[in-house]
Design a protein around this motif. Structure first.
Motif, short mmCIF file in Angstrom:
data_model
loop_
_atom_site.label_atom_id
_atom_site.label_comp_id
_atom_site.label_asym_id
_atom_site.label_seq_id
_atom_site.Cartn_x
_atom_site.Cartn_y
_atom_site.Cartn_z
N TYR A 145 0.83 -1.20 0.00
CA TYR A 145 0.00 0.00 0.00
C TYR A 145 0.86 1.26 0.00
N ALA A 202 2.14 1.92 -3.37
CA ALA A 202 1.07 2.41 -4.25
C ALA A 202 0.80 3.89 -4.00
N GLU A 203 0.83 4.27 -2.74
CA GLU A 203 0.55 5.65 -2.38
C GLU A 203 1.63 6.60 -2.89
N THR A 234 -4.43 5.72 -6.56
CA THR A 234 -3.85 4.77 -5.60
C THR A 234 -4.58 3.44 -5.55
N LEU A 278 -2.66 0.00 -6.42
CA LEU A 278 -2.59 -1.07 -5.41
C LEU A 278 -2.95 -2.42 -6.03
N VAL A 294 -7.72 2.20 0.88
CA VAL A 294 -6.98 3.46 0.92
C VAL A 294 -7.52 4.36 2.04
#
Length: 206
Positions: free
Chosen positions: A74, A77-78, A84, A88, A200
């Motif tokens: 995560y 991905a952020e 996002t 992810l 998220v």
């Protein structure tokens, strides 16, 4: 029943959903959770509960990753530019065990992790035994010659249970799969609805 089988059925019952679409899932018969209190009426879930459930479901789907593993994916991905939740999903689908499962070389994502760990898989001709190895576009994933006649492989490729997604180019006669492109959420054949946007939201608050 093996520990892995117990684990995946336990996840199904905890979620109240057949998250892999397996015909033998216990929730096909009863949708309530495990244990003596599983049949209690469920109240309205809080926003936090909904977000936590979405995270647990997505984390469980990929072989019940540890919280540390999932949080690391995560966080990556952020950091990347773009949407996002979509990033992810793309990162999760690029795990080698996920690709082996999607290519139908094995019947379950749990089996895929063990299959990779035991050295049955090569990437671009080189043996890779790390399930979390991240494939790139154009990589060719193959079952090693010594492993092509394993019962688990023959069972999986002969099963009509799942279809191979379009972001993989699979040749079951050679047991090879090319990772064509990183998928978006709509490309991934989840049997149940996944909500990475709630994941998220969960991490943004915790």
């Amino acid at each position: 029943m093996t520990k892995r089988t117990s684990a995946k059925y336990k996840i199904d019952r905890r979620m109240g959903e057949n998250i892999w679409g397996r015909p033998k899932s216990p929730v096909n018969k009863r949708e309530y959770g495990p244990g003596q209190h599983g049949q209690r009426r469920k109240g309205k879930m809080s926003d936090f509960g909904t977000q936590l459930r979405a995270k647990q479901k997505l984390k469980g789907y990929y072989g019940d990753l540890t919280e540390k593993q999932f949080r690391r994916i995560y966080d990556e991905a952020e950091r990347q530019r773009g949407d996002t939740p979509e990033i992810l999903i793309g990162l999760l689908e690029r795990r080698l065990d996920a690709v082996v499962y999607r290519a139908k070389f094995v019947p379950t994502v749990f089996a895929a992790r063990q299959f990779v760990n035991h050295g049955h898989v090569a990437v671009n001709g080189r043996r890779v035994n790390i399930a979390s190895y991240r494939v790139k576009e154009g990589d060719v994933i193959s079952v090693r010659d010594k492993s092509k006649q394993l019962a688990i492989v023959l069972e999986a490729i002969g099963s009509p249970e799942r279809d191979v997604p379009e972001y993989l180019a699979v040749d079951h006669s050679k047991l090879t799969a090319e990772f064509v492109r990183s998928p978006s959420l709509s490309d991934v054949p989840y049997p149940v609805m996944m909500e990475p946007n709630l994941v998220v939201e969960y991490y943004a608050k915790n």
